[in-house]
Design an enzyme around this catalytic site. Structure first.
Site, PDB file in Angstrom:
ATOM      1  NE  ARG A   1      -0.244 -12.272 -10.358  1.00  0.00           N
ATOM      2  CZ  ARG A   1       0.174 -13.371  -9.747  1.00  0.00           C
ATOM      3  NH1 ARG A   1      -0.560 -13.916  -8.797  1.00  0.00           N
ATOM      4  NH2 ARG A   1       1.321 -13.931 -10.077  1.00  0.00           N
ATOM      5  CB  ILE A   2      -4.761  -5.183  -7.956  1.00  0.00           C
ATOM      6  CG1 ILE A   2      -4.615  -6.292  -6.918  1.00  0.00           C
ATOM      7  CG2 ILE A   2      -5.860  -4.204  -7.546  1.00  0.00           C
ATOM      8  CD1 ILE A   2      -4.113  -5.806  -5.572  1.00  0.00           C
TER       9      ILE A   2
ATOM     10  CG  ASP B   1       3.282  -1.448 -14.646  1.00  0.00           C
ATOM     11  OD1 ASP B   1       4.507  -1.587 -14.748  1.00  0.00           O
ATOM     12  OD2 ASP B   1       2.591  -2.127 -13.867  1.00  0.00           O
TER      13      ASP B   1
ATOM     14  CB  CYS C   1      -7.417  -0.154  -2.735  1.00  0.00           C
ATOM     15  SG  CYS C   1      -9.102   0.459  -2.607  1.00  0.00           S
ATOM     16  CB  ALA C   2      -1.828   0.628  -3.430  1.00  0.00           C
TER      17      ALA C   2
ATOM     18  CG  ASP D   1      -9.099  -0.346   2.071  1.00  0.00           C
ATOM     19  OD1 ASP D   1     -10.034  -0.393   2.909  1.00  0.00           O
ATOM     20  OD2 ASP D   1      -8.334  -1.311   1.852  1.00  0.00           O
TER      21      ASP D   1
ATOM     22  CD  GLU E   1      -3.348   0.807   7.111  1.00  0.00           C
ATOM     23  OE1 GLU E   1      -3.254  -0.397   7.421  1.00  0.00           O
ATOM     24  OE2 GLU E   1      -3.546   1.187   5.951  1.00  0.00           O
TER      25      GLU E   1
ATOM     26  CG  HIS F   1      -5.507  -2.249   5.008  1.00  0.00           C
ATOM     27  ND1 HIS F   1      -4.191  -1.999   5.308  1.00  0.00           N
ATOM     28  CD2 HIS F   1      -5.470  -2.984   3.856  1.00  0.00           C
ATOM     29  CE1 HIS F   1      -3.402  -2.548   4.403  1.00  0.00           C
ATOM     30  NE2 HIS F   1      -4.165  -3.163   3.506  1.00  0.00           N
ATOM     31  CB  ILE F   2     -11.984  -3.909   4.552  1.00  0.00           C
ATOM     32  CG1 ILE F   2     -12.686  -2.688   3.931  1.00  0.00           C
ATOM     33  CG2 ILE F   2     -11.928  -3.825   6.073  1.00  0.00           C
ATOM     34  CD1 ILE F   2     -14.155  -2.560   4.326  1.00  0.00           C
TER      35      ILE F   2
END
Length: 530
Positions: free
Chosen positions: A149-150, A169, A228-229, A254, A259, A277-278
């Site tokens: 979806r992302i 994919d 961002c994953a 991110d 972390e 991580h935002i």
């Protein structure tokens, strides 16, 4: 019902839970640091990412049926421990897809236009227009790894920016790819061609460390990397080396392996842009994941609908409604066979023919195993943990599918074979007359009987007089016969063996069953309530 919400979620999500008049909703402000105590009487738990739900925490949760994670990652939940306890674990994939996609583009634009440097330079009183000359996204190639979806949302935005999009994919349809106007490619082709590489896959043994020294070497010189994953997708030391050498022009991250990152060499590099991580943290996204998990938990507690579960197959409401009568059939068929089979269970074979063979059959399998195990064990199995309990006890469970085959006039037939150390029996069933679970055969002796209420199962030599004697005995004990179903097997053209399913309006005592066993020619008498 008691729902414990251990972390703050959107007011709309709480309101959705509180709409149920008989439900008690305990918020984080009422937990007072003792989550385990609150879970003792809870039916559901909702968390985000800060509360850790480990096996010890779950020891006190005797009633808990579902854990809802308002977000995607379930690292803070011991899924294996939850599965063993029959607790469904759900998350909310996709609810923050737009937020993550927008952040991905924010990072790409920031890399292309040196935004972080420009901001710092301007605040320092400098006016470095030439040094901060950027590049455009238009015309560049974006490589997307992971078209969930992302990834799809990122692809849509890339097309709007005039980028060429290539994606990798293995689990995506060509129809979706065609609709998005993008191209699928092998990973090496993406590494070779991408000006920007954006990662959108989950963390698995196959993806952990997928960006390492060798893959970075395959990337186009001057390419930029956005993640961002999950931080664990990247070998951070290898990326730092590639950034220092200039082979990779920039990276926007991110997420990190650790972390917050404490000793990462990446943070010392001026061609790295880092955020804490935002990506999924927008007001809209947080509201969306809260409302979505509240609705999923509510649907599960009220109707048994499983959505976005990580330890049981997810079904849409429509799929569940269609499958539910067969779930009931599987459980009752399992309970029936467990009652008529002697010995310790060694193996269970669940067989599907017809349309049900094309469904996600894990729930049917688990329902059948649940029906068997719950006749024997003090530890109660459910649709989540039945297969797990069977495996722990060394019971082999297999499935056989035979799609689009009709048997005995029923479109879909469920067959169940139990093998014990003493014997084995096979029963077939179907859903007939709407939603009625029916027994169709036992050991290839055809019969049709409802799988419900109190019943007596009998097996006998097929000789005259047995039915009359059964009726006489039950009548003498004031037990009314509601339904009498018969089936028989012939041998060499002559009656050889018969079975009977006798539904009665009251439960027979053991003394009555002994009288039935005393009838000459009767070989087996079992009573059960389904």
């Amino acid at each position: 019902m008691k729902i414990v919400v251990a972390e703050k979620i959107a007011p709309a999500a709480l309101a959705a839970l509180k709409e149920e008049a008989k439900w008690t909703v305990v918020g984080p402000e009422n937990i007072n640091g003792n989550l385990a105590a609150e879970l003792e009487s809870a039916d559901a738990l909702i968390v985000r990412s800060a509360v850790f739900v480990d096996g010890k925490t779950l020891e006190s949760a005797k009633k808990l049926r579902v854990i809802g994670r308002a977000g995607v990652g379930v690292d803070n939940i011991d899924v294996e421990a939850a599965t063993k306890r029959g607790i469904a674990v759900m998350n909310t994939p996709g609810a923050n897809a737009v937020a993550v996609a927008e952040h991905t583009f924010a990072l790409m634009l920031a890399l292309a236009r040196h935004l972080a440097k420009a901001d710092a330079s301007t605040r320092a009183g400098k006016w470095e227009k030439k040094a901060l000359q950027g590049t455009e996204l238009r015309g560049k190639t974006l490589g997307i790894v992971g078209l969930g979806r992302i990834g799809v949302e990122v692809a849509k935005r890339a097309k709007a920016f005039g980028m060429k999009v290539v994606a990798h994919d293995p689990f995506v349809s060509t129809v979706l790819v065609r609709e998005l106007g993008i191209t699928l490619a092998a990973l090496d082709e993406i590494y070779r061609d991408a000006d920007y590489l954006s990662l959108h896959v989950g963390l698995t043994p196959q993806t952990q460390g997928m960006i390492h020294a060798q893959t970075l070497a395959k990337m186009k010189k001057g390419a930029r990397l956005v993640n961002c994953a999950r931080g664990e997708l990247i070998d951070e030391a290898a990326l730092a080396a590639a950034l220092k050498s200039g082979h990779i022009a920039g990276a926007a991250l991110d997420v990190f392996t650790e972390e917050p990152p404490k000793a990462s060499a990446l943070l010392a590099l001026d061609n790295v842009l880092a955020t804490p991580h935002i990506a999924g943290s927008t007001k809209e996204a947080q509201d969306a994941v809260g409302v979505q998990i509240a609705m999923q938990v509510r649907e599960y507690l009220k109707r048994g609908v499983i959505q976005n579960a990580v330890n049981v197959p997810s079904l849409s409401h429509e799929e569940y409604v269609e499958m539910q009568p067969y779930i009931s059939l599987a459980e009752r068929l399992g309970a029936f066979l467990a009652n008529v089979t002697a010995g310790n269970v060694e193996a269970v074979s669940v067989r599907y023919s017809g349309r049900i063979a094309e469904w996600k059959t894990e729930l049917l399998r688990n329902a059948a195993v649940k029906g068997i195990l719950n006749q024997m064990l003090a530890e109660k199995a459910n649709l989540v943990n039945a297969a797990s309990i069977a495996a722990e006890r060394g019971v082999e469970v297999t499935e056989i599918k035979k799609p689009r085959t009709s048997t005995g006039g029923a479109g879909s037939v469920l067959s169940l074979l139990i093998k014990t150390n003493a014997e084995e029996h096979l029963a077939k069933g179907a859903v007939l007359h709407g939603k009625s679970p029916r027994l169709l055969a036992v050991d290839d002796i055809d019969i049709e009987a409802p799988l419900e209420r109190d019943l007596i199962y009998m097996r006998n030599q097929d000789v005259p007089g047995v039915i009359g004697k059964v009726g006489t005995i039950l009548g003498r004990h004031a037990i009314n016969i509601a339904n009498f179903s018969l089936g028989r097997r012939e041998k060499n053209g002559k009656p050889a063996e018969a079975i009977a399913v006798v539904h009665v309006d009251s439960k027979p005592t053991e003394a009555v069953l002994e009288e039935l066993r005393g009838i000459e020619a009767v070989k087996l008498v079992k009573a059960m309530r389904l």
